[in-house]
Design an enzyme around this catalytic site. Structure first.
Site, PDB file in Angstrom:
ATOM      1  N   ASP A  14       0.814  -1.227   0.000  1.00  0.00           N
ATOM      2  CA  ASP A  14       0.000   0.000   0.000  1.00  0.00           C
ATOM      3  C   ASP A  14       0.847   1.276   0.000  1.00  0.00           C
ATOM      4  OD1 ASP A  14      -2.103  -1.849   0.375  1.00  0.00           O
ATOM      5  OD2 ASP A  14      -1.933  -1.689   2.541  1.00  0.00           O
ATOM      6  N   GLU A 187     -11.388   1.064  -3.282  1.00  0.00           N
ATOM      7  CA  GLU A 187     -10.714   1.409  -2.032  1.00  0.00           C
ATOM      8  C   GLU A 187      -9.433   2.171  -2.356  1.00  0.00           C
ATOM      9  OE1 GLU A 187      -9.478  -2.208  -0.054  1.00  0.00           O
ATOM     10  OE2 GLU A 187      -8.947  -3.149  -1.947  1.00  0.00           O
TER      11      GLU A 187
END
Length: 543
Positions: A14, A187
């Site tokens: 991420d 997301e």
């Protein structure tokens, strides 16, 4: 000069990448591992230095008891108004309909700290990021979680204005700005303003082999004003199963001083057993989700695209204005434990390394025996990431248990469900210390040597323990003198320490394998283990 992907090998998921002046920074998720949020810096995008983490105090991140793959999800790093801003989640539920958690904000004038105490923002959903508009206003952009069983759980991207005078959100301004594409599971939003447009970059498809990044844009921040890019996905490996890099998607966009553009993305490098097909299942990612960087250009209609195609490339042209960065190799590690602080490569689970767990310095790491390696509260484990498919790691251990309930040794660990170790304990029948190997496979704990455990001769103050990891499998060895090694005839399947294996039975499969040092004493008497001369050395990779 070329960027060689992944630029951050081993569990570095991420990525949130920014540039401040001529220096680039990447922040990565750490989940249940402490300290929270992993930071690297570079001036050429090729060589990256690990720098101190921002979340080093329990007041900033309280993860005691959080489930595996809970904790710090998808941090967002930004720079505005002369300081760094870091938004992060602390997730306390992983499986099931609910994803309870809280989003927080900390700030610092220097990337190396000190970082502030946290400001509580909201929950609404995870993967929150902070957008600084050019008119001075700020907005929290986040995935929205819907727990209702008759709705899709990923309920679009919510935008909420942030009031800098009170350092609080204005919930009355919250609105959904985009619901994503047919891939669903939208997301990881990051918002940018470029040439009069607001560009929204979002991950979709789930962080597995269907993972992708999609782009939308709008000239306003009004509700549902964003339109998707006609050529979405922006990046994916769903349709490139032979690519060296897989799972690319969730990430962040950055530009160079001379106007080039790059995109940092999570990725994975799966391997297969010799008797398995290459495409279904696509493989086992023991190194977890890593970070890659791809070059970006813009088409005539103002949409971004990945140079070389949306599958990305292993080798990418580095920025032409990059400043050569001299970085000592952090892939190998030798630690004599001379410092009274743990090396930056070391991590603990859920809580910081304190006197309750042990102490370090003067040539040794002392761990006080606490709970088992399944414990979510009181655990004495210090570990570092696997950053290569093939490596050797060894340590010298002095440990004098008086009960089989006290154990200490060298572990290969994914989470509290999946791990193994070589350890020293007490055999009450033979009345001596012994060396054994055990594995925890989900809910099943297996001790391999049992009554054939290796007896430690009288007069031996300590033993050397080693693991050899060779992509598909790994083994353990021991030595009484540090020179003559004896392999224990137990070969373990490395796939059990992969994201994909954990995902078969559990919803939190977001980290990667670690090698570490642990001391357990379930009798409650806190037996001490003394570790010395730790070494982690990469061998020739097979991928």
């Amino acid at each position: 000069m070329k960027i060689s992907n992944p630029v951050l090998p081993g569990f570095n998921a991420d990525p949130s990448m920014i540039r401040v002046g001529d220096t680039y920074y990447i922040a990565n998720s750490t989940f249940e591992w402490f300290p929270g949020v992993r930071l690297h810096e570079s001036q050429d995008m090729i060589h990256w230095s690990l720098i101190p983490s921002p979340l080093t105090r329990p007041e900033q991140i309280d993860m005691r008891g959080v489930p595996s793959s809970g904790g710090v999800w998808a941090p967002d790093l930004s720079y505005a108004d002369g300081k760094f801003w870091l938004v992060y989640s602390n997730i306390s539920m992983v499986d099931g309909a609910f994803k309870d958690g809280t989003n927080y904000l900390v700030t610092a004038e220097d990337i190396r700290g000190p970082w502030s105490d946290p400001i509580r923002l909201n929950f609404t959903g995870f993967d929150a990021s902070l957008f600084h508009d050019d008119d001075g206003r700020k907005y929290l952009v986040q995935q929205t979680w819907d727990f209702r069983e008759y709705h899709h759980p990923f309920d679009g991207i919510t935008l909420t204005e942030f009031d800098t005078s009170t350092m609080t959100l204005k919930p009355e301004t919250a609105r959904t700005i985009w619901r994503g594409t047919k891939a669903k599971l939208v997301e990881g939003p990051h918002l940018y303003k470029i040439n009069g447009y607001y560009y929204l970059f979002c991950a979709e498809g789930g962080t597995v082999y269907t993972h992708q990044e999609s782009v939308a844009r709008s000239q306003t921040l009004e509700a549902m004003s964003f339109e998707g890019m006609p050529s979405n996905p922006f990046i994916t490996n769903f349709d490139t199963p032979d690519s060296y890099l897989q799972k690319q998607g969730h990430g962040a966009l950055v530009n160079t001083p001379s106007g080039q553009w790059y995109y940092a993305s999570l990725c994975a490098r799966p391997w297969h057993h010799d008797n398995e097909p290459a495409y279904d299942p696509r493989g086992w990612s023991t190194l977890g989700r890593e970070t890659s960087i791809q070059q970006v250009e813009w088409d005539d209609d103002g949409w971004p695209y990945i140079v070389g195609g949306h599958g990305g490339q292993r080798y990418v042209d580095a920025p032409r204005d990059g400043i050569a960065t001299d970085v000592p190799s952090h892939h190998n590690q030798h630690d004599e434990f001379d410092s009274h602080k743990l090396d930056l490569n070391w991590n603990t689970l859920r809580v910081p390394f304190t006197e309750k767990m042990g102490h370090v310095g003067d040539g040794e790491l002392v761990l006080h025996g606490q709970g088992s390696l399944r414990n979510l509260f009181d655990l004495s484990l210090v570990a570092r990431r696997w950053q290569a498919f093939n490596f050797d790691s060894h340590v010298y251990l002095e440990f004098n248990p008086t009960t089989y309930m006290a154990m200490a040794g060298l572990t290969n660990y994914y989470n509290d469900f999946c791990w193994s170790w070589i350890y020293v304990t007490w055999d009450e029948k033979r009345e001596c210390r012994v060396i054994d190997v055990a594995q925890n496979n989900r809910q099943t704990y297996t001790t391999f040597l049992q009554d054939k455990a290796i007896a430690i001769p009288d007069g031996i103050s300590g033993v050397w323990l080693k693991t050899k990891v060779r992509t598909q499998s790994y083994t353990y060895e021991y030595s009484f003198d540090g020179e003559n090694w004896h392999e224990i005839p137990v070969q373990l399947d490395a796939a059990l320490l992969s994201d994909e294996y954990v995902n078969q039975t559990y919803g939190g499969f977001f980290t990667g394998a670690f090698v570490g040092l642990a001391c357990v004493d379930v009798s409650g008497y806190r037996a001490d283990a003394r570790f010395k001369h730790f070494d982690y050395k990469e061998q020739n990779d097979t991928l």
